[in-house]
Design a protein around this motif. Structure first.
Motif, PDB file in Angstrom:
ATOM      1  N   VAL A   5      51.968  39.266  52.811  1.00  0.00           N
ATOM      2  CA  VAL A   5      50.944  38.791  51.871  1.00  0.00           C
ATOM      3  C   VAL A   5      49.561  38.839  52.526  1.00  0.00           C
ATOM      4  CG1 VAL A   5      50.131  36.778  50.548  1.00  0.00           C
ATOM      5  CG2 VAL A   5      52.544  37.374  50.526  1.00  0.00           C
ATOM      6  N   THR A   6      49.501  38.525  53.812  1.00  0.00           N
ATOM      7  CA  THR A   6      48.230  38.566  54.539  1.00  0.00           C
ATOM      8  C   THR A   6      47.570  39.933  54.379  1.00  0.00           C
ATOM      9  OG1 THR A   6      49.247  37.092  56.150  1.00  0.00           O
ATOM     10  CG2 THR A   6      47.153  38.123  56.784  1.00  0.00           C
ATOM     11  N   ILE A   7      48.353  40.976  54.572  1.00  0.00           N
ATOM     12  CA  ILE A   7      47.807  42.339  54.509  1.00  0.00           C
ATOM     13  C   ILE A   7      47.561  42.755  53.058  1.00  0.00           C
ATOM     14  CG2 ILE A   7      48.188  44.741  55.173  1.00  0.00           C
ATOM     15  CD1 ILE A   7      50.114  43.617  57.354  1.00  0.00           C
ATOM     16  N   ASP A   8      48.532  42.498  52.200  1.00  0.00           N
ATOM     17  CA  ASP A   8      48.388  42.824  50.766  1.00  0.00           C
ATOM     18  C   ASP A   8      47.106  42.269  50.182  1.00  0.00           C
ATOM     19  OD1 ASP A   8      50.787  44.059  50.485  1.00  0.00           O
ATOM     20  OD2 ASP A   8      51.676  42.575  49.134  1.00  0.00           O
ATOM     21  N   ILE A   9      46.925  40.955  50.360  1.00  0.00           N
ATOM     22  CA  ILE A   9      45.780  40.294  49.743  1.00  0.00           C
ATOM     23  C   ILE A   9      44.475  40.790  50.361  1.00  0.00           C
ATOM     24  CG2 ILE A   9      44.621  38.052  49.529  1.00  0.00           C
ATOM     25  CD1 ILE A   9      46.790  38.133  47.581  1.00  0.00           C
ATOM     26  N   ALA A  10      44.468  40.971  51.677  1.00  0.00           N
ATOM     27  CA  ALA A  10      43.254  41.482  52.325  1.00  0.00           C
ATOM     28  C   ALA A  10      42.891  42.839  51.724  1.00  0.00           C
ATOM     29  CB  ALA A  10      43.469  41.595  53.835  1.00  0.00           C
ATOM     30  N   ALA A  11      43.901  43.700  51.537  1.00  0.00           N
ATOM     31  CA  ALA A  11      43.635  45.044  51.004  1.00  0.00           C
ATOM     32  C   ALA A  11      43.120  44.977  49.568  1.00  0.00           C
ATOM     33  CB  ALA A  11      44.911  45.883  51.072  1.00  0.00           C
ATOM     34  N   LEU A  12      43.738  44.134  48.745  1.00  0.00           N
ATOM     35  CA  LEU A  12      43.325  44.043  47.341  1.00  0.00           C
ATOM     36  C   LEU A  12      41.920  43.449  47.223  1.00  0.00           C
ATOM     37  CD1 LEU A  12      46.733  42.828  45.847  1.00  0.00           C
ATOM     38  CD2 LEU A  12      45.725  45.122  45.663  1.00  0.00           C
ATOM     39  N   CYS A  13      41.620  42.465  48.060  1.00  0.00           N
ATOM     40  CA  CYS A  13      40.281  41.871  48.043  1.00  0.00           C
ATOM     41  C   CYS A  13      39.237  42.893  48.496  1.00  0.00           C
ATOM     42  CB  CYS A  13      40.228  40.632  48.935  1.00  0.00           C
ATOM     43  SG  CYS A  13      41.049  39.202  48.199  1.00  0.00           S
ATOM     44  N   LEU A  14      39.500  43.604  49.582  1.00  0.00           N
ATOM     45  CA  LEU A  14      38.527  44.588  50.076  1.00  0.00           C
ATOM     46  C   LEU A  14      38.310  45.698  49.047  1.00  0.00           C
ATOM     47  CD1 LEU A  14      39.564  44.828  53.839  1.00  0.00           C
ATOM     48  CD2 LEU A  14      37.449  43.842  52.916  1.00  0.00           C
TER      49      LEU A  14
ATOM     50  N   ALA B 188      43.143  35.276  33.523  1.00  0.00           N
ATOM     51  CA  ALA B 188      44.189  36.287  33.610  1.00  0.00           C
ATOM     52  C   ALA B 188      45.505  35.620  33.257  1.00  0.00           C
ATOM     53  CB  ALA B 188      44.254  36.861  35.014  1.00  0.00           C
ATOM     54  N   ARG B 189      46.359  36.341  32.559  1.00  0.00           N
ATOM     55  CA  ARG B 189      47.657  35.799  32.158  1.00  0.00           C
ATOM     56  C   ARG B 189      48.730  36.834  32.499  1.00  0.00           C
ATOM     57  NH1 ARG B 189      49.401  33.578  26.111  1.00  0.00           N
ATOM     58  NH2 ARG B 189      50.575  31.820  26.920  1.00  0.00           N
ATOM     59  N   GLY B 190      49.809  36.349  33.085  1.00  0.00           N
ATOM     60  CA  GLY B 190      50.865  37.276  33.488  1.00  0.00           C
ATOM     61  C   GLY B 190      50.495  37.992  34.771  1.00  0.00           C
ATOM     62  N   PRO B 191      51.077  39.181  35.000  1.00  0.00           N
ATOM     63  CA  PRO B 191      50.802  39.909  36.239  1.00  0.00           C
ATOM     64  C   PRO B 191      49.307  40.220  36.357  1.00  0.00           C
ATOM     65  CG  PRO B 191      52.677  40.869  35.098  1.00  0.00           C
ATOM     66  CD  PRO B 191      52.048  39.890  34.154  1.00  0.00           C
ATOM     67  N   MET B 192      48.734  39.925  37.502  1.00  0.00           N
ATOM     68  CA  MET B 192      47.299  40.138  37.716  1.00  0.00           C
ATOM     69  C   MET B 192      47.072  41.378  38.580  1.00  0.00           C
ATOM     70  SD  MET B 192      46.457  36.189  38.691  1.00  0.00           S
ATOM     71  CE  MET B 192      44.820  36.546  39.366  1.00  0.00           C
ATOM     72  N   GLY B 193      46.389  42.355  38.046  1.00  0.00           N
ATOM     73  CA  GLY B 193      46.025  43.543  38.813  1.00  0.00           C
ATOM     74  C   GLY B 193      44.650  43.373  39.435  1.00  0.00           C
ATOM     75  N   LEU B 194      44.073  44.492  39.868  1.00  0.00           N
ATOM     76  CA  LEU B 194      42.775  44.448  40.546  1.00  0.00           C
ATOM     77  C   LEU B 194      41.699  43.813  39.677  1.00  0.00           C
ATOM     78  CD1 LEU B 194      42.523  47.912  42.340  1.00  0.00           C
ATOM     79  CD2 LEU B 194      42.995  45.679  43.351  1.00  0.00           C
TER      80      LEU B 194
ATOM     81  N   ALA C  76      49.105  47.226  41.514  1.00  0.00           N
ATOM     82  CA  ALA C  76      49.308  46.220  42.552  1.00  0.00           C
ATOM     83  C   ALA C  76      49.348  44.871  41.870  1.00  0.00           C
ATOM     84  CB  ALA C  76      48.161  46.248  43.545  1.00  0.00           C
ATOM     85  N   GLU C  77      49.958  43.916  42.514  1.00  0.00           N
ATOM     86  CA  GLU C  77      50.028  42.592  41.912  1.00  0.00           C
ATOM     87  C   GLU C  77      49.408  41.557  42.838  1.00  0.00           C
ATOM     88  OE1 GLU C  77      53.565  41.217  39.677  1.00  0.00           O
ATOM     89  OE2 GLU C  77      53.644  39.713  41.268  1.00  0.00           O
ATOM     90  N   VAL C  78      48.387  40.888  42.336  1.00  0.00           N
ATOM     91  CA  VAL C  78      47.741  39.831  43.101  1.00  0.00           C
ATOM     92  C   VAL C  78      48.569  38.548  43.019  1.00  0.00           C
ATOM     93  CG1 VAL C  78      45.654  38.457  43.300  1.00  0.00           C
ATOM     94  CG2 VAL C  78      45.507  40.857  42.612  1.00  0.00           C
ATOM     95  N   ALA C  79      49.044  38.253  41.821  1.00  0.00           N
ATOM     96  CA  ALA C  79      49.845  37.070  41.550  1.00  0.00           C
ATOM     97  C   ALA C  79      50.303  37.192  40.103  1.00  0.00           C
ATOM     98  CB  ALA C  79      49.020  35.789  41.744  1.00  0.00           C
ATOM     99  N   VAL C  80      51.165  36.276  39.656  1.00  0.00           N
ATOM    100  CA  VAL C  80      51.528  36.203  38.239  1.00  0.00           C
ATOM    101  C   VAL C  80      50.995  34.880  37.706  1.00  0.00           C
ATOM    102  CG1 VAL C  80      53.389  36.149  36.546  1.00  0.00           C
ATOM    103  CG2 VAL C  80      53.608  37.589  38.574  1.00  0.00           C
ATOM    104  N   SER C  81      50.043  34.969  36.793  1.00  0.00           N
ATOM    105  CA  SER C  81      49.409  33.764  36.259  1.00  0.00           C
ATOM    106  C   SER C  81      50.197  33.219  35.079  1.00  0.00           C
ATOM    107  CB  SER C  81      47.983  34.106  35.820  1.00  0.00           C
ATOM    108  OG  SER C  81      47.500  33.131  34.920  1.00  0.00           O
ATOM    109  N   THR C  82      50.436  31.906  35.077  1.00  0.00           N
ATOM    110  CA  THR C  82      51.014  31.281  33.885  1.00  0.00           C
ATOM    111  C   THR C  82      50.005  30.367  33.220  1.00  0.00           C
ATOM    112  OG1 THR C  82      51.996  29.561  35.261  1.00  0.00           O
ATOM    113  CG2 THR C  82      53.407  31.395  34.656  1.00  0.00           C
ATOM    114  N   GLN C  83      48.740  30.472  33.617  1.00  0.00           N
ATOM    115  CA  GLN C  83      47.720  29.756  32.877  1.00  0.00           C
ATOM    116  C   GLN C  83      47.073  30.755  31.927  1.00  0.00           C
ATOM    117  OE1 GLN C  83      44.995  28.422  35.929  1.00  0.00           O
ATOM    118  NE2 GLN C  83      43.609  30.040  35.355  1.00  0.00           N
TER     119      GLN C  83
END
Lengths: 417, 417
Positions: free
Chosen positions: A125-134, A393-399, A382-389
């Motif tokens: 997750v450390t690498i995934d999130i860093a890559a998606l944020c950058l 964003a709702r459901g799978p969150m992309g870039l 890519a998936e950042v997270a799955v939002s249930t709010q």
């Protein structure tokens, strides 16, 4: 300490926001390469974490999540390279027009700024999130599980080395590597610098963030998912879907946790269902009228408790209830669902439409497994997270979920009348 | 009490979500008509509030905001009729495709559910928000200022009468009319039933909501807005924009609060600026180097204090600072701005682009007044609020900001591989 991390992250975010896609992609390629080149230092840091975790007697599942191998590291590096190939949403003009008042107004997609992510002991997750944020021009402040402290430090060192090499501020990706919980609370109050908090973990972490954060939080990832077997369902088609939703990967948030069966078909359906659940080593937890039928069938069955209907099993356990109607199935889902993924198995167009319209969840399915609720499956890359709010964003969150927009108005020396 | 309000609002929201545009529009027309038919009861309730406010010695501005007249009530009823003519975003299919895995996936726009709004003593907001929520199929829980308690009760009674008349649940629009502050805190924790909180008020209300709400909050409405007069600015064009931004309606959140002037033009610009400010009764608050120039000019000028740069004046007061460069102007805005509306007055394309790209605010203008940041001006038809946060909605929020989406997946008896 956090003030300084926040301030430098915000400054870095201004610079990242101005980066071209070419520079951002180049940075990701350098990170991927350096992760492989420095695999020895990362793997030896990971070995320390594994030893410590074993000493603490952590279970096999956690150890496995924690463990990096040369193959896993290569696979993670390749995931970073895949982010390069995704479309960069930044700079996109969402819409624009010349208004009657003369203003040339456009909405441009821009980065959020600084994103704080709180997660468990998953070094990937450390690498995934860093890559998606950058990729989206955001700075990241990462707070991983305390069990991965050495691994995360080694990974962040490599990412920062890559940032330096391409001329970007190293503070673009930082981690809070002190296990003291007080830093989580401080991070949640850092609204002067942090624009969004993404918790990736269990229900208690999400609750903590919702209750204490002064920064907008994306909560999600908790799925008490249901399938309703309508009275018109085709059993031969329904059973493989139920098996898939429960057993394809039981530890995920889009796994089926409670099956609702229409009373009119229960007597015919449940014995067949029990047989196939037994074949797949699924343990059943049934309400009273279900239990009466299931106790004489093949699969292991226990009476279900109300609190079991409110929680994820995340295992090969499945609740089974009989409901008298589609309306009562929807009512049960409203009461017990977490707004994640819900499915109806039916041959009736009217019932399918009623279910789709009246069930309020991130993803609602007709004749499909709940396991599809996933960034990759939804084609988001890519998936950042799955939002249930429901906000942002709702459901799978992309870039795109890591971006916002800015209204830009060009005037010809324009005043408001 | 609030549990009951929340629960019934949520139940009503399920029914509203299924309403056709025709039914929702009909409801709004009935509300508008009943508001006019029952003007006597509303105005007499309002008269009670006005008397109480006078007794308490509230100032003229508050009394004016509180006051309803037959004309104002007609105008409010007509605003409700205008909402009828807006496009209903509910039901819109945002996107959809058939994925490689066979899933037919669509995103449908749906209501958020239940919206909580906390606001000041403005009776028009009660009707506005109720109309916007109903149009988008949302239930509303309203908490107005304690000074409008009688007026709000009378208005809500009329709205609920209209709801009953058209066969919709009266609990679709409810208000918390007990002035005890504890109910605000309870509302902020009602995450089981309420999907979004919109505070409409001052900085302290927004802070309260950010710190105590477990429900996603849209914060905004606080504008420390800047205009930067670049060294290439055309003075004759710049001055009317500054006058407009400061004086067209000083009490609004998109009003200019701080003017930044490039050092290279300060000596030529400031005397002309001072003259026109004096003509418009604007009082200046200047930094040291500005003060040296302005003290010999026409307009009243005081030395500015740092805390004055961090707050809205909401009056005919204006801060004036000299900055050495565009970069320092951007840096000042990053430090003191609230992310609302920022403008550059320039003839340089390069400087305009740098300002637009590097200033992080909901609305960034080139050669235009900050006063344009407004739902009506932006062509959104109606304005729910102005968001200065970056998630979900940024800047003026139209009807779409009261919606979310639902992923709907149709499968041909589909399992995940």
């Amino acid at each position: 300490m956090l003030q300084q991390i926040g301030k430098t992250a915000k400054l870095a975010s201004y610079q990242l926001a101005q980066c071209s896609t070419t520079i951002k992609n180049h940075t990701l390629m350098v990170i991927a390469d350096l992760l492989e080149q420095h695999s020895a230092s990362i793997l030896s840091a990971n070995e320390k974490d594994i030893q410590a975790a074993k000493k603490q007697g952590l279970n096999e599942a956690i150890l496995d999540r924690l463990l990096l191998t040369p193959e896993r590291l290569t696979s993670i590096a390749n995931d970073v390279r895949k982010v390069v190939s995704l479309t960069d949403p930044i700079g996109q003009v969402i819409d624009g027009s010349i208004l009657d008042n003369g203003l040339k107004l456009q909405r441009h997609r821009v980065p959020l700024g600084v994103i704080g992510v709180i997660y468990e002991a998953r070094p990937n997750v450390t690498i995934d999130i860093a890559a998606l944020c950058l990729k989206t021009g955001n700075a990241a402040i990462l707070r991983g599980g305390k069990e991965t402290i050495n691994t995360n430090a080694a990974i962040i060192a490599v990412i920062q080395k890559a940032l330096k090499q391409v001329g970007l501020p190293q503070t673009a990706v930082q981690c809070i590597n002190d296990p003291d919980r007080k830093y989580v609370h401080e991070l949640l109050k850092l609204d002067k610098y942090v624009d969004m908090i993404i918790p990736r973990g269990g229900a208690s972490l999400h609750k903590l963030c919702r209750e204490h954060s002064t920064i907008p939080v994306i909560t999600g990832g908790i799925g008490v998912c249901h399938i309703f077997v309508d009275e018109t369902a085709d059993f031969d088609k329904a059973l493989p879907i139920i098996v898939n939703a429960k057993t394809q990967r039981p530890s995920t948030c889009n796994t089926l946790e409670t099956l609702l069966v229409h009373r009119n078909i229960a007597k015919q359906f449940l014995p067949k269902f029990s047989q196939i659940m037994a074949d797949n080593n699924v343990i059943l937890h049934a309400d009273a009228s279900c239990y009466d039928i299931l106790k004489t069938c093949t699969a292991t069955v226990f009476p279900v408790k109300d609190e079991e209907l409110q929680q994820e099993w995340l295992s090969k356990d499945l609740n089974v209830l009989i409901v008298d109607s589609l309306e009562l199935a929807i009512e049960h889902i409203r009461e017990y669902g977490t707004g994640h993924s819900e499915s109806i198995l039916t041959r009736s167009l009217i019932n399918a439409e009623q279910f789709v319209n009246q069930v309020d969840a991130a993803a609602v399915y007709v004749n499909a497994s709940t396991r599809f609720t996933d960034g990759g499956q939804f084609g988001l890359g890519a998936e950042v997270a799955v939002s249930t709010q429901k906000l942002h964003a709702r459901g799978p969150m992309g870039l795109e979920a890591l971006t916002t927009y800015k209204w830009i108005g060009y005037g010809d020396d324009l005043i408001r009348q």
